[in-house]
Every structure is written in structure tokens, then in C-alpha cells.
Scaffold this motif. Structure first.
Motif, PDB file in Angstrom:
ATOM      1  N   GLU A 176       0.831  -1.196   0.000  1.00 51.62           N
ATOM      2  CA  GLU A 176       0.000   0.000   0.000  1.00 51.62           C
ATOM      3  C   GLU A 176       0.873   1.256   0.000  1.00 51.62           C
ATOM      4  N   GLY A 177       0.544   2.176  -0.882  1.00 51.30           N
ATOM      5  CA  GLY A 177       1.288   3.416  -0.979  1.00 51.30           C
ATOM      6  C   GLY A 177       2.553   3.340  -1.817  1.00 51.30           C
ATOM      7  N   ARG A 178       2.880   2.161  -2.303  1.00 52.97           N
ATOM      8  CA  ARG A 178       4.058   2.001  -3.154  1.00 52.97           C
ATOM      9  C   ARG A 178       3.676   2.187  -4.622  1.00 52.97           C
ATOM     10  N   ARG A 179       4.687   2.501  -5.441  1.00 57.24           N
ATOM     11  CA  ARG A 179       4.451   2.642  -6.886  1.00 57.24           C
ATOM     12  C   ARG A 179       5.606   2.031  -7.655  1.00 57.24           C
ATOM     13  N   LEU A 180       5.270   1.159  -8.598  1.00 56.03           N
ATOM     14  CA  LEU A 180       6.266   0.546  -9.467  1.00 56.03           C
ATOM     15  C   LEU A 180       6.145   1.120 -10.868  1.00 56.03           C
ATOM     16  N   ALA A 181       7.277   1.470 -11.459  1.00 56.98           N
ATOM     17  CA  ALA A 181       7.323   1.847 -12.877  1.00 56.98           C
ATOM     18  C   ALA A 181       7.670   0.607 -13.693  1.00 56.98           C
ATOM     19  N   ILE A 182       6.910   0.365 -14.748  1.00 58.78           N
ATOM     20  CA  ILE A 182       7.204  -0.718 -15.684  1.00 58.78           C
ATOM     21  C   ILE A 182       7.512  -0.077 -17.030  1.00 58.78           C
ATOM     22  N   VAL A 240      11.441  -0.133 -10.237  1.00 61.05           N
ATOM     23  CA  VAL A 240      11.224  -0.163 -11.676  1.00 61.05           C
ATOM     24  C   VAL A 240      11.424  -1.573 -12.188  1.00 61.05           C
ATOM     25  N   MET A 241      10.632  -1.960 -13.173  1.00 60.20           N
ATOM     26  CA  MET A 241      10.822  -3.210 -13.892  1.00 60.20           C
ATOM     27  C   MET A 241      11.079  -2.877 -15.354  1.00 60.20           C
ATOM     28  N   ALA A 242      12.226  -3.287 -15.859  1.00 60.93           N
ATOM     29  CA  ALA A 242      12.538  -3.148 -17.279  1.00 60.93           C
ATOM     30  C   ALA A 242      12.090  -4.406 -17.990  1.00 60.93           C
ATOM     31  N   LEU A 243      11.445  -4.259 -19.127  1.00 66.15           N
ATOM     32  CA  LEU A 243      10.929  -5.404 -19.880  1.00 66.15           C
ATOM     33  C   LEU A 243      11.795  -5.681 -21.106  1.00 66.15           C
TER      34      LEU A 243
END
Length: 331
Positions: A176-182, A240-243
Motif C-alpha cells: 500500500e502506498g508504493r508505486r512501481l514503474a514498468i 522499476v521493472m525493465a521489460l
């Protein structure tokens, strides 16, 4: 529309989480629609298996006598090997076959091939296929449990679970309250879809970014925000997750060049510095170093790439145990 009969190569439509609504827990077909409680239980189970797997030479007879077939109709290294190792560690009887060299080359259908295998008293089938909906189709027609190891551009639920476990470690168990960039090739990524569904269910936010030609038209209906640049997506993010660029699934002309992609969207040291201190960097692999991710980032202190691989084995132990247990309850 019965989405479970989709067998073409198009991405499954939004709402394909209906694949999950199987009559029992024998199957794991996706993360979309999976209740929060079920996700938490799987992650707790995976963390438990991870601790046991860290014990030298640990094995179990938990799945003794359970026959499992790994049916891989697409190439795979990490997923296939980790399922095989998980099966071995849990004491299952297991076998793996690939499409090349099988009766499929003689014209036999996928369903008939799997029916032959299940007639040999196989209890669980792990399926990877290039067509979205294939595992769900099999789950409707086979008595066995079916585990989705990646279906087209739909989902890759065990990858999603291992990503969640990796982020849970980095975020002290709080989503909760976290944010991931993909960042990257969202349009062709089943990994991104499973991550988005799992993260939003657990209360985290997701921002996606990539070249406009690699962002799906229905992106905002997935429950995430769309950023116009990698810097916008990563600024203030908790990870961050790099694809990977999935060039085998792309039509020509979607990218100007790999070099231009690396310059505009690659995860480098300067972009990592835009995130919160200590924010983890993930990549599902295989990595194209210098394209999606800079070598010094892939090997840097923020990288969780090889922790993801370790967590993958634990997650697959947890999923196999859950589905095998449900088989016993059904019988």
C-alpha cells in the motif's frame, strides 16, 4: 463470449481473468481476479519454501507419487528449468516435452496430445503456449490441474508471483502506498499484465512507459497510469521493472532501432537516481544488456534480477503444492 475458447494469437481481451474462475484450486491460469487473500497465501507459502530451499541439499516427499508433465510449446529456460527443479525438490514424478519432436509435428492437436499424456495418469500439466487462452482451454477439457507458464500476450502468473515476492522483500512486505514503474515493451508483455494485476490487488500503484508503438491501446483499462517518458514514470517511484524487447512477437516497423530504444527508454544510472533511495530494479530476463538495462545497473546494488530467479523456484514450489493439494480435495 466464452474467453476460454480463444485460441488465436491475438492478446486476450481485458477481463480475461475470467480464466481464473475454475471450479476448484487445481488450476493457476492468471493473477487477474485472484483475491488478495489467495495472493498473500501464495506469497507466504513461497517465502516458506525459499527458506527451506536455502538449506543445502533440501528435498521433500511432499509430492511423492504426483505425476507432472511440463508441456512447453514455446522456448523457455528460466521457467522450464525452475518448474523441473521445483518438481524434483518436492519429490514429484515429472517429465518435460517440447513441441519439436512431438506428435504435434504429425498433425495431432494440442488437446489430443495432452489427453494422451493425462491418460498416463499425469495429475498436473504445466503449459506454455504462444496462443492466449490455451491453458484455460485445456483446463476446461482435461481432468488434470493446469498451471499457466505463459500464454501468448495474456499472462505469466508464476512470473508475476515471483516479482511480487521480490518486491515484498524490498518493500518490507508493504504494498500500500508504493508505486512501481514498468518500462518497455508493454504491448507484448504477459509479464507486465500479471505484475499489474498482482500489484493493484495488493494496493500498489503502477505507472507504465514505453515507445507509443509498444503501449497497448487498452493500457489505462488495466488499472495503471501511462507516462509520456521514462523519466516521468521513474521519478519518485519505489521501484522499476525493465521489460525485454520481444522482437519475436513484434511486427516490423514498431521500433526505429535498438540504439534509439536504449537512448530513449533504457534503464541507466541517471534514471535510477530519479527513484526513491534504495528502490529496486527488476528485469524478468533474458536481459539485453545495453538495450533495456545498462550493464552497471544490471549488476548494481539496486538490481534484484538474480533474486527474482531464486524466488522463481520458491514460487513454483508453492504453486505446485497448492494445485496438488486441491487435486486431493477434489478426489
Amino acid at each position: 463470449m466464452d474467453r476460454a475458447v480463444l485460441m488465436n494469437d491475438a492478446p486476450a481481451p481485458h477481463g480475461a481473468g475470467a480464466f481464473l474462475r475454475a471450479p476448484d484450486g487445481r488450476h493457476l491460469l492468471g493473477l487477474e481476479g485472484l483475491p488478495r487473500e489467495a495472493l498473500v497465501r501464495l506469497l507466504e507459502s513461497a517465502a516458506h519454501y525459499r527458506e527451506r530451499l536455502r538449506t543445502p541439499r533440501w528435498t521433500s516427499d511432499e509430492l511423492k507419487g504426483v505425476a507432472i508433465c511440463n508441456a512447453f510449446f514455446e522456448d523457455s529456460t528460466r521457467t522450464r528449468v525452475s518448474f523441473e527443479l521445483a518438481e524434483q525438490r518436492l519429490g514429484a514424478i515429472h517429465t518435460t516435452f517440447t513441441a519439436s519432436g512431438s506428435s504435434l509435428s504429425k498433425g495431432e492437436s494440442m488437446l489430443d496430445t495432452l489427453r494422451v499424456l493425462t491418460a498416463m495418469r499425469v495429475s498436473l500439466v504445466v503449459v506454455r503456449h504462444r496462443s492466449a487462452g490455451s491453458p484455460a482451454f485445456l483446463a476446461r477439457h482435461l481432468e488434470t490441474g493446469v498451471i499457466n507458464a505463459g500464454d501468448g500476450e495474456h499472462e505469466h502468473p508464476t512470473q508475476g508471483l515471483l516479482d511480487l515476492l521480490t518486491l515484498s522483500d524490498a518493500w518490507d512486505g508493504r504494498f500500500e502506498g508504493r508505486r512501481l514503474a514498468i518500462v518497455g515493451d508493454i504491448a507484448h508483455s504477459r509479464v507486465a499484465r500479471s505484475a499489474i494485476f498482482g500489484l493493484t490487488t495488493l494496493g500498489a500503484a503502477v505507472t507504465i512507459a514505453g515507445p507509443p508503438t509498444l503501449i497497448p491501446a487498452e493500457a489505462e483499462t488495466l488499472g495503471c497510469a501511462v507516462a509520456g517518458s521514462v523519466e516521468e514514470a521513474m521519478r519518485g517511484a519505489d521501484g522499476v521493472m525493465a521489460l525485454r524487447l520481444q522482437r519475436e512477437r513484434m511486427e516490423s516497423g514498431l521500433l526505429a532501432s535498438v540504439g534509439e530504444y536504449a537512448k530513449g527508454w533504457g534503464i541507466d544510472r541517471e534514471r535510477v537516481a530519479l527513484m526513491r533511495p534504495g528502490a529496486p530494479v527488476l528485469h524478468p530476463g533474458p536481459m539485453n544488456r545495453g538495450v533495456e538495462i545498462a550493464p552497471d545497473v544490471a549488476d548494481g546494488g539496486e538490481s534484484r534480477v538474480f533474486r527474482q530467479v531464486e524466488n522463481g523456484l520458491a514460487v513454483r514450489c508453492a504453486v505446485l503444492a497448492r494445485c496438488a493439494s486441491a487435486l486431493t480435495e477434489v478426489s
